[in-house]
Design a protein around this motif. Structure first.
Motif, PDB file in Angstrom:
ATOM      1  N   ILE A  73      11.054   1.701  -1.944  1.00  0.00           N
ATOM      2  CA  ILE A  73      10.345   0.738  -1.980  1.00  0.00           C
ATOM      3  C   ILE A  73      10.832  -0.580  -1.228  1.00  0.00           C
ATOM      4  O   ILE A  73       9.929  -1.133  -0.489  1.00  0.00           O
ATOM      5  N   LEU A  74      11.968  -0.815  -1.184  1.00  0.00           N
ATOM      6  CA  LEU A  74      12.609  -1.822  -0.582  1.00  0.00           C
ATOM      7  C   LEU A  74      12.594  -1.541   1.018  1.00  0.00           C
ATOM      8  O   LEU A  74      12.070  -2.733   1.820  1.00  0.00           O
ATOM      9  N   ALA A  75      12.735  -0.453   1.465  1.00  0.00           N
ATOM     10  CA  ALA A  75      12.553  -0.115   2.833  1.00  0.00           C
ATOM     11  C   ALA A  75      11.153  -0.240   3.152  1.00  0.00           C
ATOM     12  O   ALA A  75      10.984  -0.934   4.325  1.00  0.00           O
ATOM     13  N   GLU A  76      10.142   0.159   2.417  1.00  0.00           N
ATOM     14  CA  GLU A  76       8.867  -0.171   2.909  1.00  0.00           C
ATOM     15  C   GLU A  76       8.232  -1.569   3.034  1.00  0.00           C
ATOM     16  O   GLU A  76       7.866  -2.140   3.881  1.00  0.00           O
ATOM     17  N   TYR A  77       9.002  -2.273   2.017  1.00  0.00           N
ATOM     18  CA  TYR A  77       8.698  -3.837   1.963  1.00  0.00           C
ATOM     19  C   TYR A  77       9.395  -4.638   2.968  1.00  0.00           C
ATOM     20  O   TYR A  77       8.615  -5.416   3.527  1.00  0.00           O
ATOM     21  N   GLY A 103      10.137  -3.191   5.957  1.00  0.00           N
ATOM     22  CA  GLY A 103       9.881  -2.424   7.232  1.00  0.00           C
ATOM     23  C   GLY A 103      11.296  -2.078   7.834  1.00  0.00           C
ATOM     24  O   GLY A 103      11.365  -2.012   8.986  1.00  0.00           O
ATOM     25  N   TYR A 104      12.193  -1.585   6.973  1.00  0.00           N
ATOM     26  CA  TYR A 104      13.374  -0.873   7.476  1.00  0.00           C
ATOM     27  C   TYR A 104      13.355   0.590   7.265  1.00  0.00           C
ATOM     28  O   TYR A 104      12.611   1.087   6.679  1.00  0.00           O
ATOM     29  N   ASP A 105      14.577   1.145   8.105  1.00  0.00           N
ATOM     30  CA  ASP A 105      14.397   2.804   7.995  1.00  0.00           C
ATOM     31  C   ASP A 105      15.031   2.995   6.516  1.00  0.00           C
ATOM     32  O   ASP A 105      15.975   2.347   6.080  1.00  0.00           O
ATOM     33  N   PHE A 106      14.776   4.297   6.100  1.00  0.00           N
ATOM     34  CA  PHE A 106      15.468   4.447   4.816  1.00  0.00           C
ATOM     35  C   PHE A 106      16.316   5.654   5.198  1.00  0.00           C
ATOM     36  O   PHE A 106      16.142   6.693   5.571  1.00  0.00           O
ATOM     37  N   ASP A 110       0.776  -1.066  -0.040  1.00  0.00           N
ATOM     38  CA  ASP A 110       0.058  -0.030  -0.064  1.00  0.00           C
ATOM     39  C   ASP A 110       0.724   1.135   0.112  1.00  0.00           C
ATOM     40  O   ASP A 110       1.040   2.023   0.937  1.00  0.00           O
ATOM     41  N   TYR A 111       1.391   1.391  -1.065  1.00  0.00           N
ATOM     42  CA  TYR A 111       2.371   2.672  -1.259  1.00  0.00           C
ATOM     43  C   TYR A 111       2.433   3.136  -2.786  1.00  0.00           C
ATOM     44  O   TYR A 111       2.040   2.599  -3.500  1.00  0.00           O
TER      45      TYR A 111
END
Ligand code: ASP
Length: 439
Positions: A121-125, A127-130, A87-88
């Motif tokens: 996108i990868l951070a969102e996927y 659940g890591y900080d960006f 959901d991004y």
């Protein structure tokens, strides 16, 4: 343990690839800092997002309508987001990018968006900080990467994050203007992050199961090297063997951190370890074979050359004055031979020849073109008798005439010069004698 994991473009080219990456990261809780490339090719003939960005920006810079080109780039990311059921949305990011392109914010800025957006996108996927690389990777006003300043700044910043994604390939000047490394530069970012973190391991995930003994275009399915030293890798990379960006070695080498090359599509394979030094013998006497075509040899003969003080220097000055770098220089008592890149020489050939003529008045001066150089590299050669003998008998059996032999004093490598036309045959013969016959 702390591990930095870098994923190349083909590892993050589609939602399916993202899922593999997610599985790899989740399989090991030490994998807490992740450096992504921009989406690469999904299939043969596909275009990398970085190339799409350069192309789109060129249109913007020329004052052309770049809306469609930018749409196509956005579509690549949207397909990943949808495939991952996130959901991004990158709508706002693309509005900013569009505005900056129209304001001609530079091709480095344009190219850097490939990794920036993939990192988002990868951070969102995950659940890591960006962490935006522009805030932690610094270039000085001459455009040179500021290694020490970056190291301090990066280390301080990483302490604040348990888990983070740091996009590869770019940083910024002190004023915030974006600057990229050269192509393939995400490997450097991964290495910088590993050094700053004092990581135990830098994992570099790509689409091959490690560093190959030789070029797969020359030998079908060459064996994978299990352990290679930084120095061996440098020797082979110089001769064209590619697995990592050349400059990626330096930050981790400074900190003594090993690099593990791994395959995202075959995570069960152990890959190649690149280390500072090792007591582990290579599986074969040699570690790798690499080579390039297209060298020329300038041979200078003069009686009593050895007694003439400054002879070599005078010859070399001529090359230096013409901006030509020298690859190898085997010599005899009254003869000296200089190997250079053929294309570079051709532009200045007559200037160089007349320069040498004037500088040292040789008895004869000759140029031979179309020579290939092959480097046979291996830390194991020093301990093994007969390595050179095996190479030359293999070449003789294959009917290859050897034009030049140069063994480095560190006994880490043997360089062989052959005719361009014999190149493939020579590599095959050396591969067979050390590897195929030992399998
Ligand atoms: N995306 C950049 C390139 O294609 C940098 C990288 O992938 O390392 O060169």
């Amino acid at each position: 343990m702390k591990k930095v994991v870098k994923f190349g473009g083909s590892s993050l080219a589609s939602a399916e690839q993202f899922q593999k990456v997610g599985n790899i990261i989740r399989a090991d809780e030490d994998r807490r800092y992740v450096v992504p490339s921009a989406p690469g090719k999904r299939f043969d003939g596909d275009t990398k997002v970085t190339d799409m960005l350069y192309d789109c920006y060129a249109a913007a810079e020329a004052g052309e309508d770049f809306t469609e080109k930018l749409q196509n780039i956005k579509a690549r990311y949207d397909a990943i987001i949808e495939g991952l059921k996130l959901d991004y949305s990158l709508d706002e990011e693309f509005e900013i990018i569009k505005k900056n392109f129209a304001e001609k914010s530079g091709s480095d800025y344009a190219a850097s968006r490939g990794e920036y957006l993939n990192g988002k996108i990868l951070a969102e996927y995950l659940g890591y900080d960006f962490i935006d690389a522009a805030e932690v990777i610094l270039f000085d006003e001459d455009g040179a990467f500021d290694a020490e300043y970056t190291n301090r700044k990066m280390a301080k910043r990483l302490k604040k994050h348990e888990h983070a994604v740091i996009p590869g390939f770019y940083g910024a000047y002190a004023d915030g203007k974006i600057k990229t490394f050269s192509r393939g530069g995400s490997d450097i970012t991964g290495s910088i992050v590993a050094r700053a973190l004092k990581a135990d391991l830098y994992e570099n995930w790509t689409d091959v199961s490690g560093f190959l003994v030789t070029d797969p275009h020359l030998i079908r399915n060459p064996q994978v090297v299990d352990v290679i030293t930084y120095r061996e890798l440098r020797e082979l990379a110089y001769m064209g063997a590619a697995v990592l960006h050349d400059e990626a070695i330096f930050p981790v080498r400074k900190a003594g951190i090993p690099i593990n090359i791994r395959n995202t599509n075959r995570p069960e394979d152990p890959g190649t370890m690149i280390v500072a030094t090792t007591s582990q013998k290579s599986r074969w006497t040699i570690t790798g074979i690499a080579g390039k075509k297209g060298f020329a040899a300038v041979t200078i003969d003069k009686d009593l050359m050895n007694a003439e003080v400054g002879f070599c220097r005078k010859v070399l000055t001529v090359f230096e004055d013409n901006g030509i770098s020298i690859e190898h220089m085997p010599s005899g008592i009254d003869t000296m031979c200089v190997f250079v890149d053929q294309e570079v020489l051709q532009e200045k050939e007559q200037l160089v020849l007349s320069g040498i003529q004037r500088a040292v008045e040789p008895d004869t001066l000759e140029v031979q073109a179309d020579i290939a150089l092959i480097a046979v590299v291996g830390r194991g050669m020093r301990q093994t008798r007969g390595t050179a003998g095996r190479i030359f008998s293999a070449l003789a059996h294959a009917n290859v005439n050897c034009r030049m032999i140069d063994q480095g004093s560190s006994e880490l490598n043997i360089i062989i010069g052959v005719k361009n036309d014999d190149f493939e045959k020579a590599v095959q013969a050396i591969y067979d004698i050390f590897i195929t016959t030992q399998l």
